[in-house]
Design an enzyme around this catalytic site. Sequence first.
Site, PDB file in Angstrom:
ATOM      1  N   GLU A   1       0.698  -1.202  -0.023  1.00 24.71           N
ATOM      2  CA  GLU A   1       0.036  -0.171  -0.112  1.00 24.71           C
ATOM      3  C   GLU A   1       0.905   1.321   0.003  1.00 24.71           C
ATOM      4  OE1 GLU A   1      -2.600  -0.501   3.504  1.00 24.71           O
ATOM      5  OE2 GLU A   1      -4.361  -1.383   2.225  1.00 24.71           O
TER       6      GLU A   1
ATOM      7  N   GLU B   1      -6.999  -7.233  -1.153  1.00 26.38           N
ATOM      8  CA  GLU B   1      -7.734  -6.992   0.294  1.00 26.38           C
ATOM      9  C   GLU B   1      -8.936  -6.458  -0.004  1.00 26.38           C
ATOM     10  OE1 GLU B   1      -5.413  -4.734   3.079  1.00 26.38           O
ATOM     11  OE2 GLU B   1      -3.577  -5.508   2.714  1.00 26.38           O
TER      12      GLU B   1
END
Length: 847
Positions: free
Chosen positions: A187, A256
């Site tokens: 991320e 995710e």
Amino acid sequence: MGMIKNFIACVLLVVLFLQNSCFEAGLSANVTYDHRALVIDGKRRVLQSGSIHYPRSTPEVWPELIRKSKEGGLEVIETYVFWNYHEPIRGQYYFEGRFDLVRFVKTVQEAGLFLHLRIGPYACAEWNYGGFPVWLHFIPGIQFRTTNNPFKEEMKRFLAKIVDLMKQENLFASQGGPIILAQVENEYGNVEWAYGVGGELYVKWAADTAVNLNTSVPWVMCQQEDAPDPIINTCNGFYCDGFTPNSPSKPIMWTENYSGWFLSFGYAVPFRPVEDLAFAVARFFETGGTFQNYYMYFGGTNFGRTAGGPLVATSYDYDAPIDEYGFIRQPKWGHLRELHKAIKLCEEYLISSDPIHQKLGANLEAHIYYKSSNDCAAFLANYDSSSDANVTFNGSVYFLPAWSVSILPDCKNVVFNTAKVISQRNIGDHPFAQQKNVNELLLASSAFSWYEEKVGISGNRSFVRPDLVEQINTTKDTSDYLWYTASIHVMPGQGKEVFLNIESLGHAALVFVNKKLVAFGYGNHDFANFSINKKIELNEGINTLDILSMMVGLQNYGAWFDVAGAGLFSVILIDLKNGKSDLSSGEWIYQVGVEGEYNGLDKISNANSSLWKQGSTLPVNKSLIWYKTTFLAPEGKGPLALNLASMGKGQAWVNGQSIGRYWSAYLAPSTGCTKKCDYRGSYDASKCQKHCGQPAQTLYHIPRTWVHPGENLLVIHEELGGDPSKISLLTKTGQDICSFISEADPPPVDSWKPNLGVVSSSPQVRLACERGWHIAAINFASYGIPEGNCGSFRPGACHMDVLPIVQKACVGQVECSIPVSSAYLGVSAGACPGLLKALAVEAHCSI
């Protein structure tokens, strides 16, 4: 001729066996990708994945968690790698117990599943310091996650360590192992802007470094639009149906998909309705996705001080399909399993072509996948957040509830709709919700011993500084605690009543004046900093000010999170007569840790230490006190829960193993929760919440393998004050389940067969107990128009007693299935004429 047929049949069986047990048998596989999907041994694959973090459970339960994941329709297990626990001291590695990464990967392999290894080494994961070891912070000249040579050298070394370890154990797919994907970084695209050009260069370096490790499997970077080829950039979020990779040669992957959200002390408990989660998954595959991962499929527990910060709770349940204790959460697990089956029926279509979009109306659309001109599968979507609709597709009319997707594996028959939940439900919103299914052992107050800590500096472990120090740089995270002690001199005639103002970067602090507790301050997960403003009384002469600053997990997310500070930065006395006195730059005495830590009171070896006191009156509601008692492990094999609702804030240990931090005294806001959350419309972490006005967590997971026959040691360090005599130990002795299925509900997905259509047109009530349990009783069964909700069903105006039929089909079984049809249930076809009938069943499971 018969012998030849038998020989051919045997060959086919062997081939099928080898195909289905490739990774169990250790056969190598080639993993690549194209624009549609991951390609394994030349075949595109549509894959369902789920996150299970190995240290958030114990090795003894890994096989069961993975088995339940596989039964739920997963083909891939995804996990981070946690650098700070694998290399707690630079150059000294640890891969044992809960951190035995190789054992975990091999357990996944033994189950016949693939594995996605997210090496990072930055994890986030609401894990302490995002998974970075704290010693990394103290390397001279280092800057994390940017083009900084000291950091890159350490990151490259750890990446190579993990990759080499996996290669040595033959765990990559090309070696016959289960690892089909690896991830570098995590991320970073969310924060890259803060690092400027250094961030851009770092991304390229990280990608090159990963590729040069020659894992022979594809690498991914999640939330990274500028991921260089051949790295696959992937999506994270609650929805990813609008995601497009940064190259037309890369597949659409979702690393995710949040099954819920994490829990923080002082907050309500978040949850995500399964109808919305299923909608998000179906939309993703509808619009071209081929790899989807639930974060989390099993969340587990932040044992010890592993929880990140600030103020992340010990429970990492995440409202996942498998709950913190390893029990299946229904209907989430079951509804998603049906969804996975429906998508699997479409797999050959999904990998054969790109989707063709067809508009069906306002907020209504279809996506069609063709194998040939007259052979297709389709997804019909209504993404309106409030209005149901009837749509016409291929000449037929289909009903689409708002915010739902229907799946048609033959472009004709609906086998699944995301808004129609036909899976069984658990009665109670957590495993220990029903008192009748729980064995509770109250820990007797007479059995407790205690140790009261001295306030302030103790022993010879203190040091002096001429100003306020930052906490993390001082403690190096060896303890949650740092004592700040100063002296205040009051001359005769000076004001004795003053205002004390304390400013802290976080996370909490106890304030003592002349050894008496006068204040407690704390922040929250979103704003860790806090202020304390308190009128205090001083004595003439020398007064002592002792402040215990407390950490609740190192920050794990954000740009430059690694340099986020903690502890006090301003202490001011305000005397209305004489003005302000700034103590911040005065002399302070410090001590890292508290007295009980130095005395090792949490350790089994000190259980019989003379430091422990015992008496007829147990001291309660006292700050800075340690309690000790023993208990006999309850019978059974299941997990245990420690009820700490009567305590304030602190940490607990069982047989020397920390079960985590607790903070029962910190209540969530009293508003923001709803009795029933509408799944329709976009979800975020604050949309659906429960337990407002209550502690975020009162039950704490004790793995069964952490207790043993005979006496077990429980140690509590209480910081604020509580009553240990009310602590109890819980075990689950039974389970109540239920189902409500109407004649209009669809039959189970597995009743539909390719080329045959629906084999059985009747919907079914399907009930199943946890493994090792069986259906001991049917508490309710009614066919007609039953009223009420799961756990409180009652006969309606139209009621037919089918209890004997349901009992015969289910009692004594681990699972059972009852067709919802008048013929099967022995009811006259003319009963309750003109009414849509339903079957409601409540059952009890026990060992």
